[in-house]
Design a protein around this motif. Structure first.
Motif, PDB file in Angstrom:
ATOM      1  N   GLU A   1      12.662  32.355 -37.021  1.00  0.00           N
ATOM      2  CA  GLU A   1      13.891  32.434 -37.981  1.00  0.00           C
ATOM      3  C   GLU A   1      13.868  31.243 -38.956  1.00  0.00           C
ATOM      4  OE1 GLU A   1      16.366  34.690 -38.489  1.00  0.00           O
ATOM      5  OE2 GLU A   1      15.180  36.002 -37.083  1.00  0.00           O
ATOM      6  N   VAL A   2      14.081  31.333 -40.331  1.00  0.00           N
ATOM      7  CA  VAL A   2      14.414  30.441 -41.182  1.00  0.00           C
ATOM      8  C   VAL A   2      15.739  29.930 -41.468  1.00  0.00           C
ATOM      9  CG1 VAL A   2      13.964  29.617 -43.521  1.00  0.00           C
ATOM     10  CG2 VAL A   2      12.149  30.956 -42.312  1.00  0.00           C
ATOM     11  N   TYR A   3      16.147  28.773 -41.344  1.00  0.00           N
ATOM     12  CA  TYR A   3      17.556  28.161 -41.669  1.00  0.00           C
ATOM     13  C   TYR A   3      17.273  27.319 -42.747  1.00  0.00           C
ATOM     14  CZ  TYR A   3      18.219  30.070 -36.867  1.00  0.00           C
ATOM     15  OH  TYR A   3      18.309  30.965 -35.745  1.00  0.00           O
ATOM     16  N   ALA A   4      18.473  27.329 -43.344  1.00  0.00           N
ATOM     17  CA  ALA A   4      18.626  26.439 -44.520  1.00  0.00           C
ATOM     18  C   ALA A   4      20.274  25.886 -44.305  1.00  0.00           C
ATOM     19  CB  ALA A   4      18.696  27.200 -45.894  1.00  0.00           C
ATOM     20  N   THR A   5      20.175  24.452 -44.697  1.00  0.00           N
ATOM     21  CA  THR A   5      21.230  23.617 -44.759  1.00  0.00           C
ATOM     22  C   THR A   5      21.256  22.455 -45.652  1.00  0.00           C
ATOM     23  OG1 THR A   5      20.642  21.938 -43.288  1.00  0.00           O
ATOM     24  CG2 THR A   5      21.584  23.650 -42.113  1.00  0.00           C
ATOM     25  N   ASP A   6      22.225  21.782 -46.423  1.00  0.00           N
ATOM     26  CA  ASP A   6      22.240  20.895 -47.053  1.00  0.00           C
ATOM     27  C   ASP A   6      21.347  19.672 -46.356  1.00  0.00           C
ATOM     28  OD1 ASP A   6      24.158  21.519 -49.109  1.00  0.00           O
ATOM     29  OD2 ASP A   6      25.815  20.554 -48.035  1.00  0.00           O
ATOM     30  N   ASP A   7      20.487  19.064 -47.232  1.00  0.00           N
ATOM     31  CA  ASP A   7      19.472  18.038 -46.721  1.00  0.00           C
ATOM     32  C   ASP A   7      20.093  16.768 -46.668  1.00  0.00           C
ATOM     33  OD1 ASP A   7      16.749  17.387 -46.386  1.00  0.00           O
ATOM     34  OD2 ASP A   7      17.366  15.934 -47.985  1.00  0.00           O
ATOM     35  N   THR A   8      21.285  16.258 -47.038  1.00  0.00           N
ATOM     36  CA  THR A   8      21.808  15.135 -47.018  1.00  0.00           C
ATOM     37  C   THR A   8      22.704  15.043 -45.757  1.00  0.00           C
ATOM     38  OG1 THR A   8      21.558  14.853 -49.043  1.00  0.00           O
ATOM     39  CG2 THR A   8      23.066  13.189 -48.165  1.00  0.00           C
ATOM     40  N   CYS A   9      22.665  14.195 -44.941  1.00  0.00           N
ATOM     41  CA  CYS A   9      23.345  14.004 -43.844  1.00  0.00           C
ATOM     42  C   CYS A   9      24.710  13.655 -44.052  1.00  0.00           C
ATOM     43  CB  CYS A   9      22.863  12.830 -42.773  1.00  0.00           C
ATOM     44  SG  CYS A   9      24.011  12.404 -41.440  1.00  0.00           S
ATOM     45  N   THR A  10      25.795  14.185 -43.609  1.00  0.00           N
ATOM     46  CA  THR A  10      27.019  14.037 -43.798  1.00  0.00           C
ATOM     47  C   THR A  10      27.676  12.563 -43.468  1.00  0.00           C
ATOM     48  OG1 THR A  10      27.892  14.936 -42.086  1.00  0.00           O
ATOM     49  CG2 THR A  10      27.757  16.373 -44.139  1.00  0.00           C
TER      50      THR A  10
END
Length: 103
Positions: free
Chosen positions: A35-44
């Motif tokens: 599966e391909v997942y996408a999230t914001d790249d910058t750590c919160t």
């Protein structure tokens, strides 16, 4: 829904992650169990790229700067120092490419 073609599928191997730019925004892609997942790249927690400095641990992404851990599928914080979840994005693979929806 605005789908953006971001990467040929062959450029994201199983168990890897990559930083891409989607509509001017840094996004981390990861392939786990097909599966391909996408999230914001910058750590919160602090301004650290998860795609460039982080590392995968099963279905989690660990920030390489301070060790915050997030669930790759839903962006939820698993371990401090981060307290805010990552935003996640819908992905789709078709015709040999990965698409990310920005809405």
């Amino acid at each position: 829904m605005n789908q953006n073609r971001v990467l040929p599928s062959v450029e994201l191997a199983e168990g890897t992650k990559k930083k891409v730019i989607v509509s001017g925004k840094p996004v981390m892609l990861a392939r786990i169990d097909g599966e391909v997942y996408a999230t914001d790249d910058t750590c919160t927690h602090e301004q650290c790229s998860l795609g460039e400095e982080g590392f995968l641990d099963g279905a989690s992404i660990v920030c390489g700067c301070h060790g915050a851990v997030f669930d790759i599928a839903n962006g939820q914080v698993i371990s401090l120092p981060a307290t805010e979840d990552l935003k996640t994005y819908k992905t789709e693979e078709k015709n040999g490419h990965i698409f990310v929806s920005t809405e």
